[in-house]
Write a protein that holds these residues in place. Structure first.
Motif, short mmCIF file in Angstrom:
data_model
loop_
_atom_site.label_atom_id
_atom_site.label_comp_id
_atom_site.label_asym_id
_atom_site.label_seq_id
_atom_site.Cartn_x
_atom_site.Cartn_y
_atom_site.Cartn_z
N TYR A 160 104.32 108.22 14.79
CA TYR A 160 105.74 108.14 15.55
C TYR A 160 106.93 108.79 14.60
O TYR A 160 107.52 109.40 15.12
N ILE A 161 106.51 108.20 13.44
CA ILE A 161 107.56 108.78 12.31
C ILE A 161 107.41 110.17 12.06
O ILE A 161 108.36 111.06 12.33
N ALA A 162 106.08 110.75 12.07
CA ALA A 162 105.78 112.18 11.89
C ALA A 162 106.36 113.06 13.00
O ALA A 162 106.55 114.13 13.05
N ALA A 163 105.99 112.31 14.49
CA ALA A 163 106.62 113.17 15.53
C ALA A 163 108.03 113.20 15.35
O ALA A 163 108.50 114.56 15.74
N ALA A 164 108.90 112.48 14.87
CA ALA A 164 110.42 112.50 14.93
C ALA A 164 110.55 113.53 13.66
O ALA A 164 111.74 114.18 13.88
N LEU A 165 109.99 113.35 12.58
CA LEU A 165 110.15 114.33 11.49
C LEU A 165 109.82 115.62 12.24
O LEU A 165 110.59 116.55 11.80
N ARG A 166 108.90 115.98 12.97
CA ARG A 166 108.46 117.46 13.56
C ARG A 166 109.51 117.51 14.37
O ARG A 166 109.92 118.86 14.26
N LYS A 167 110.15 116.95 15.24
CA LYS A 167 111.38 117.37 16.25
C LYS A 167 112.65 117.54 15.38
O LYS A 167 113.35 118.56 15.78
N ASN A 168 112.70 116.83 14.19
CA ASN A 168 113.82 117.08 13.40
C ASN A 168 113.81 118.74 12.74
O ASN A 168 114.65 119.12 12.40
N GLY A 169 112.48 118.82 12.62
CA GLY A 169 112.42 120.43 11.85
C GLY A 169 112.31 120.13 10.38
O GLY A 169 112.31 121.48 9.78
N LYS A 170 112.25 119.02 9.93
CA LYS A 170 112.39 118.88 8.39
C LYS A 170 111.82 117.54 8.18
O LYS A 170 111.67 116.51 9.13
N GLY A 171 111.27 117.19 6.79
CA GLY A 171 110.95 116.09 6.39
C GLY A 171 109.56 115.78 6.30
O GLY A 171 108.48 116.70 6.95
N HIS A 172 108.93 114.72 5.39
CA HIS A 172 107.59 114.56 5.13
C HIS A 172 107.57 112.98 5.14
O HIS A 172 108.00 112.41 4.60
N LEU A 173 106.25 112.86 5.49
CA LEU A 173 105.74 111.52 5.54
C LEU A 173 104.66 111.22 4.58
O LEU A 173 103.50 111.93 4.42
N THR A 174 104.65 110.35 3.47
CA THR A 174 103.59 110.05 2.52
C THR A 174 103.19 108.55 2.82
O THR A 174 103.91 107.43 3.24
N LYS B 184 109.81 102.90 19.42
CA LYS B 184 110.84 103.62 20.09
C LYS B 184 111.99 103.32 19.04
O LYS B 184 112.43 104.63 18.65
N SER B 185 112.32 102.30 18.44
CA SER B 185 113.25 102.16 17.49
C SER B 185 113.20 102.92 16.23
O SER B 185 114.18 103.61 15.84
N LEU B 186 111.89 102.82 15.98
CA LEU B 186 111.52 103.59 14.54
C LEU B 186 111.64 105.07 14.60
O LEU B 186 112.30 105.81 14.10
N TYR B 187 111.12 105.60 15.99
CA TYR B 187 111.27 107.15 16.12
C TYR B 187 112.84 107.36 16.35
O TYR B 187 113.04 108.42 15.73
N ASN B 188 113.57 106.72 16.96
CA ASN B 188 114.79 107.19 17.14
C ASN B 188 115.81 106.94 15.80
O ASN B 188 116.64 107.52 15.44
N PHE B 189 115.32 105.94 15.09
CA PHE B 189 115.87 105.86 13.79
C PHE B 189 115.81 107.13 12.90
O PHE B 189 116.54 107.68 12.32
N VAL B 190 114.42 107.82 12.86
CA VAL B 190 114.02 108.99 12.21
C VAL B 190 114.78 110.09 12.66
O VAL B 190 115.43 110.83 11.96
N ARG B 191 114.91 110.03 13.78
CA ARG B 191 115.71 111.23 14.59
C ARG B 191 117.18 111.22 14.08
O ARG B 191 117.69 112.41 13.90
N LYS B 192 117.82 110.07 14.27
CA LYS B 192 119.01 109.94 14.13
C LYS B 192 119.46 110.23 12.59
O LYS B 192 120.34 110.83 12.21
N GLU B 193 118.74 109.62 11.74
CA GLU B 193 119.03 109.51 10.23
C GLU B 193 118.42 110.93 9.43
O GLU B 193 118.96 111.20 8.33
N LYS B 194 117.37 111.50 10.11
CA LYS B 194 117.00 112.45 9.55
C LYS B 194 116.29 112.72 7.99
O LYS B 194 117.28 113.48 7.32
N PRO B 195 115.75 111.45 7.53
CA PRO B 195 115.27 111.45 6.20
C PRO B 195 114.17 112.55 5.74
O PRO B 195 113.61 113.19 6.55
N SER B 196 114.40 113.19 4.55
CA SER B 196 113.54 114.03 3.84
C SER B 196 111.97 113.87 3.70
O SER B 196 111.39 114.28 3.77
#
Length: 236
Positions: free
Chosen positions: A37-51, A10-22
């Motif tokens: 969880y990271i990918a789901a947050a990026l999807r919700k943000n509408g931008k960003g990619h995870l490697t 939850k803390s990781l998901y919320n962090f990605v949602r708030k900071e909106k990393p690319s």
């Protein structure tokens, strides 16, 4: 599916949602649970990619595999997984080489967030920090897992290709990630904000030029989880 708790997720998901990393880089993924969880947050943000990076030899060790889990969740388009034969440090080598500009004069940072969750070994992960730092953007964050872990706590003799029988007693007893974080990361002139979560084994550091270094000791657990655990302990 292990290996992340609901509170940490939850803390990781919320962090990605708030900071909106690319661009996010995760080194060591196991089942890819935290990656999901990271990918789901990026999807919700509408931008960003995870490697994501892990060893080729462990592809079929985890069931479900990282690829299977992401496919089942429909997050493949947000995540790209690299399987390396020798480990993630050579992946970092390749990234640094690709990002090197100006006739080998400098490395252009690429990532806003880097998570290191691998061998937990001083020799390997001290190098990982040096390499990751070159790829981390200014004001970006790096997260270390297994802050409190030590070889003495494991019953397995060979861990991520490190034979603990070849280590001296001090190397077995002292948590390597904690040493890396305090002796290398916190002393680095380019890092100023630090968060240590003893309960989750996570340590955070922000790449920020500042003469003042701030250290925050916090809990990853919610108040609800804290009181729930306390009640269970009292009822034992």
């Amino acid at each position: 599916i292990p290996f992340i708790s609901a509170d940490n997720a939850k803390s990781l998901y919320n962090f990605v949602r708030k900071e909106k990393p690319s661009n996010v880089l995760e080194l060591g993924i196991g089942h890819c649970t935290s990656s999901a969880y990271i990918a789901a947050a990026l999807r919700k943000n509408g931008k960003g990619h995870l490697t994501c990076v892990d060893l080729e030899e462990v592809r079929n060790h985890f069931k479900p595999s990282a690829e299977e889990l992401l496919n089942e969740l429909g997050l493949n388009d947000v995540v790209k997984i690299f399987r390396m034969k020798s480990g993630y440090n050579w992946f970092l080598h390749n990234e640094i080489k690709q990002q090197t500009k100006g006739g080998n004069q400098y490395c252009e940072p690429k990532y806003d967030l880097i998570i290191i969750d691998g061998p937990k070994n001083w020799t390997i992960d001290s190098s990982s920090f040096f390499l990751s730092d070159k790829l981390l953007k200014q004001k970006g964050w790096i997260i270390w897992d297994d802050y409190n872990w030590s070889y003495a706590k494991s019953n397995v003799e060979i861990i991520d290709r490190v034979d603990r029988r070849e280590l001296d007693e001090q190397e077995k007893l002292i948590p390597h990630i904690k040493e890396i974080f305090h002796l290398l990361v916190m002393q680095h002139q380019d890092y100023g904000n630090f968060i240590i979560q003893e309960d989750s084994g996570w340590a955070w550091a922000q790449k920020i030029n500042s003469e003042t270094k701030t250290i925050k000791y916090s809990s990853s657990r919610s108040l609800k989880s804290f009181f729930s655990a306390a009640l269970k302990k009292m009822n034992k």
